[in-house]
Design a protein around this motif. Structure first.
Motif, PDB file in Angstrom:
ATOM      1  N   ASN A 141      30.125  38.270  45.458  1.00 18.59           N
ATOM      2  CA  ASN A 141      30.025  39.349  44.460  1.00 18.59           C
ATOM      3  C   ASN A 141      31.003  40.502  44.720  1.00 18.59           C
ATOM      4  OD1 ASN A 141      28.833  40.436  46.652  1.00 18.59           O
ATOM      5  ND2 ASN A 141      26.836  40.845  45.700  1.00 18.59           N
ATOM      6  N   HIS A 142      31.887  40.342  45.697  1.00 18.97           N
ATOM      7  CA  HIS A 142      32.939  41.355  45.911  1.00 18.97           C
ATOM      8  C   HIS A 142      33.924  41.238  44.738  1.00 18.97           C
ATOM      9  CE1 HIS A 142      36.460  43.380  47.510  1.00 18.97           C
ATOM     10  NE2 HIS A 142      35.749  43.811  48.534  1.00 18.97           N
ATOM     11  N   PRO A 143      34.265  42.351  44.097  1.00 16.08           N
ATOM     12  CA  PRO A 143      35.107  42.278  42.896  1.00 16.08           C
ATOM     13  C   PRO A 143      36.486  41.649  43.117  1.00 16.08           C
ATOM     14  CG  PRO A 143      34.269  44.513  43.229  1.00 16.08           C
ATOM     15  CD  PRO A 143      33.802  43.705  44.398  1.00 16.08           C
ATOM     16  N   ALA A 144      36.954  41.587  44.371  1.00 14.74           N
ATOM     17  CA  ALA A 144      38.255  40.945  44.607  1.00 14.74           C
ATOM     18  C   ALA A 144      38.097  39.490  45.055  1.00 14.74           C
ATOM     19  CB  ALA A 144      39.053  41.728  45.647  1.00 14.74           C
ATOM     20  N   SER A 145      36.844  39.003  45.161  1.00  9.06           N
ATOM     21  CA  SER A 145      36.687  37.604  45.585  1.00  9.06           C
ATOM     22  C   SER A 145      37.053  36.683  44.431  1.00  9.06           C
ATOM     23  CB  SER A 145      35.250  37.330  46.040  1.00  9.06           C
ATOM     24  OG  SER A 145      34.417  37.065  44.918  1.00  9.06           O
ATOM     25  N   TYR A 146      37.439  35.486  44.778  1.00  8.64           N
ATOM     26  CA  TYR A 146      37.861  34.546  43.734  1.00  8.64           C
ATOM     27  C   TYR A 146      36.675  33.954  42.985  1.00  8.64           C
ATOM     28  CZ  TYR A 146      42.658  35.101  45.261  1.00  8.64           C
ATOM     29  OH  TYR A 146      43.903  35.617  45.546  1.00  8.64           O
ATOM     30  N   ARG A 147      35.503  33.939  43.613  1.00 10.15           N
ATOM     31  CA  ARG A 147      34.298  33.538  42.871  1.00 10.15           C
ATOM     32  C   ARG A 147      34.024  34.569  41.764  1.00 10.15           C
ATOM     33  NH1 ARG A 147      31.260  30.171  40.343  1.00 10.15           N
ATOM     34  NH2 ARG A 147      31.104  28.772  42.137  1.00 10.15           N
ATOM     35  N   TYR A 148      34.136  35.828  42.133  1.00  8.72           N
ATOM     36  CA  TYR A 148      33.909  36.893  41.139  1.00  8.72           C
ATOM     37  C   TYR A 148      34.931  36.768  40.008  1.00  8.72           C
ATOM     38  CZ  TYR A 148      33.012  41.622  39.370  1.00  8.72           C
ATOM     39  OH  TYR A 148      32.688  42.689  38.581  1.00  8.72           O
ATOM     40  N   PHE A 149      36.186  36.572  40.376  1.00  7.73           N
ATOM     41  CA  PHE A 149      37.260  36.424  39.386  1.00  7.73           C
ATOM     42  C   PHE A 149      36.939  35.295  38.408  1.00  7.73           C
ATOM     43  CE2 PHE A 149      40.972  34.260  37.778  1.00  7.73           C
ATOM     44  CZ  PHE A 149      41.912  35.238  37.492  1.00  7.73           C
ATOM     45  N   MET A 150      36.566  34.142  38.946  1.00  4.44           N
ATOM     46  CA  MET A 150      36.335  32.980  38.072  1.00  4.44           C
ATOM     47  C   MET A 150      35.169  33.222  37.127  1.00  4.44           C
ATOM     48  SD  MET A 150      38.785  30.946  38.524  1.00  4.44           S
ATOM     49  CE  MET A 150      38.177  29.841  37.247  1.00  4.44           C
ATOM     50  N   ASN A 151      34.108  33.851  37.652  1.00  2.99           N
ATOM     51  CA  ASN A 151      32.976  34.160  36.767  1.00  2.99           C
ATOM     52  C   ASN A 151      33.424  35.102  35.652  1.00  2.99           C
ATOM     53  OD1 ASN A 151      31.311  32.598  38.349  1.00  2.99           O
ATOM     54  ND2 ASN A 151      30.309  34.320  39.376  1.00  2.99           N
ATOM     55  N   ALA A 152      34.149  36.155  36.057  1.00  2.14           N
ATOM     56  CA  ALA A 152      34.523  37.189  35.084  1.00  2.14           C
ATOM     57  C   ALA A 152      35.566  36.697  34.084  1.00  2.14           C
ATOM     58  CB  ALA A 152      35.055  38.420  35.833  1.00  2.14           C
ATOM     59  N   GLN A 153      36.506  35.874  34.558  1.00  3.79           N
ATOM     60  CA  GLN A 153      37.626  35.476  33.682  1.00  3.79           C
ATOM     61  C   GLN A 153      37.340  34.221  32.866  1.00  3.79           C
ATOM     62  OE1 GLN A 153      40.185  37.330  33.133  1.00  3.79           O
ATOM     63  NE2 GLN A 153      39.901  38.788  34.801  1.00  3.79           N
ATOM     64  N   LEU A 154      36.381  33.401  33.334  1.00  5.13           N
ATOM     65  CA  LEU A 154      36.150  32.143  32.602  1.00  5.13           C
ATOM     66  C   LEU A 154      34.677  31.732  32.532  1.00  5.13           C
ATOM     67  CD1 LEU A 154      37.490  29.701  31.143  1.00  5.13           C
ATOM     68  CD2 LEU A 154      37.585  28.556  33.383  1.00  5.13           C
ATOM     69  N   PHE A 155      34.057  31.525  33.693  1.00  8.54           N
ATOM     70  CA  PHE A 155      32.762  30.840  33.693  1.00  8.54           C
ATOM     71  C   PHE A 155      31.676  31.578  32.912  1.00  8.54           C
ATOM     72  CE2 PHE A 155      34.060  29.147  38.158  1.00  8.54           C
ATOM     73  CZ  PHE A 155      34.864  28.173  37.582  1.00  8.54           C
TER      74      PHE A 155
END
Ligand code: PGA
Length: 241
Positions: free
Chosen positions: A75-89
């Protein structure tokens, strides 16, 4: 290797999204290899729009991301899991349980081994999306004077990558120095690879990857040895070809 040049990044995104759509319609439970970074964002926006329009159904799609920083919580805003959720998933009808990002927490060496095993168990990656670093890296496979690293591994980021990624953190010192990345073998095992590059800043790396020798000093150069890879470039990224 096939190289396609488009006028601008919107056209690159449209071409990439069309490839996703046709592959997913041919195999609804396609295994995608996904990438983070600025480059794929317009493609993800096209995919979101096409999903809303009913042109792509992600309900059975599975995905494996290329990489993640070591030490960042999901859930860190710079993590790639966060990125993928926010940008696509978060915006398409994919089942989050079917989406995978390597974990940079805990025993990362063990996570790396388990990641390769999980991809193999899923039947391998059907369609791998890639960006390219200014230094020619793919995933976080940085230039290496000795060898290509084949397995998913823990990598130490180069100063140029840390600098390039600092924009996503408050300060450059906050950028993790290590990441976990799908290896070159994991990328090369994908049945099809599409690499996106846009902007003048990528022109030299693209030129070296397309026209230079295969060398671990320019990790993307290995893609020449893959039998189903397409580079989708805008005019600026293709300007030194
Ligand atoms: P970028 O990163 O899309 O943010 O330029 C690409 C990469 O480093 O692979």
């Amino acid at each position: 290797m096939q190289v396609y040049v488009y006028r601008n990044e919107e056209q690159v995104a449209q071409a990439a999204a069309m490839i996703f759509a046709s592959q997913i319609s041919a195999k609804p439970n396609l295994v995608l290899g996904l990438a983070t970074g600025t480059t794929p964002i317009p493609t993800y926006q096209r995919l979101i729009a096409m999903n809303r329009e009913g042109l792509i159904d992600f309900s059975q799609v599975r995905s494996y991301n290329l990489d993640e920083y070591v030490g960042l919580e999901p859930n860190h805003p710079a993590s790639y899991r966060y990125f993928m959720n926010a940008q696509l998933f978060d915006h398409v009808n994919i089942d989050k349980a079917n989406t995978h990002v390597p974990s940079g927490l805990g025993d990362v060496e063990k996570n790396a081994e388990a990641y390769d095993a999980a991809i193999e168990e899923a039947g391998g990656i059907d369609l791998q999306l890639l960006g390219i670093g200014h230094n020619g890296h793919i995933g976080f496979n940085e230039p290496n004077p000795r060898a290509f690293i084949y397995k998913t591994n823990v990598v130490t980021l180069t100063p140029s990558t840390i600098q390039a990624n600092a924009r996503l953190f408050e300060k450059e010192e906050d950028v993790p120095r290590q990441a976990i990345s799908l290896g070159i073998g994991g990328i090369m095992n994908a049945r099809r690879i599409i690499l996106l590059a846009t902007g003048r800043g990528k022109a030299q790396a693209v030129r070296d990857a397309v026209q230079g020798d295969i060398t671990p000093l320019l990790p993307a150069s290995i893609l020449k040895a893959h039998r189903n890879v397409q580079f989708l470039l805008d005019a600026e990224a293709a300007s030194l070809l």
